[in-house]
Motif scaffolding. Structure first.
Motif: not given
Length: 231
Positions: A93-94, A96-97, A169
């Motif tokens: 997740d980190r 995908r920013t 998300k």
């Protein structure tokens, strides 16, 4: 590891938001092949650099960090998502920013970083085969791939896809800002000296603007079967 022509490679290149990551993951699962998200390597390096307090302008330190970081992709059962493990920690997740993407684009323009990560990319080429997605997989990293696909879509469509993906998300995002960032990244990636974003000369170009993911997967799978009969 790149000098292993008996191990087939399918490359899927294209700009951000073209669908290459999801398509690549689904095809790798369907084929039972390994998967490489080359963009995640650059994003992970950005995270590692931030943690180690290494400046993005320190090319030597970044190259050392690139060669020593440990990264693996762990597919989740029955889905189109893979966990990304950086030095044993899940950081998907980190990565995908939009800030992570911006840092990755800066790192990818540095020849020393691309060279440091090249051997790591080649190491993913293992039996029975590899699906590799990125921006120069077919043109530079795996020039002997049995099939090279270049996915594209209009900036507006790609921005909408990223907007939905990030909203789902839980990220707070702005569609107009996403569109501006995608256009800026396209210009930066296409204009860089080191492996600029463009299709390989022998790539099959597929515009995904009017196609859903399953349609793209079937098209690419059909092209692959014309050249290679998966076991």
């Amino acid at each position: 590891m790149n000098h292993t022509p008996s191990i087939p490679v399918l490359t899927i290149d294209g700009p951000s938001g073209s669908g290459k990551g999801t398509v690549g993951q689904l095809l790798a699962q369907r084929l039972g092949w390994h998967f490489l998200d080359s963009g995640a390597l650059y994003r992970a390096l950005g995270v590692a650099a931030n943690r180690a307090e290494v400046d993005l302008g320190d090319k030597a330190a970044l190259a050392r960090l690139a060669m020593t970081m440990d990264i693996h992709f762990r597919p989740r059962s029955g889905g189109d998502v893979v966990d990304v493990l950086l030095n044993g920690e899940e950081v998907g997740d980190r990565l995908r920013t939009e800030e992570s993407g911006r840092r990755a684009s800066i790192l990818a323009a540095i020849p020393e970083i691309r060279l440091a990560l090249l051997q790591k990319q080649h190491s993913f080429r293992q039996p029975p085969g590899l699906v590799a997605d990125g921006r120069d997989m077919g043109s530079a990293v795996f020039p002997d791939a049995i099939l090279k696909v270049y996915l594209t879509a209009t900036p507006e469509v790609r921005a909408e896809r990223r907007y939905k993906q990030l909203k789902d998300k839980g990220f707070d995002v702005n569609l107009r800002r996403l569109l501006d960032e995608i256009r800026e990244r396209d210009a930066r990636d296409a204009g860089r000296e080191a492996s600029p974003l463009k299709p390989a000369n022998d790539a099959c170009i597929l515009d995904t603007s009017q196609l859903d993911i399953s349609g793209v997967v079937e098209r690419v799978y059909g092209l692959l079967r014309e050249r290679h009969r998966p076991g």
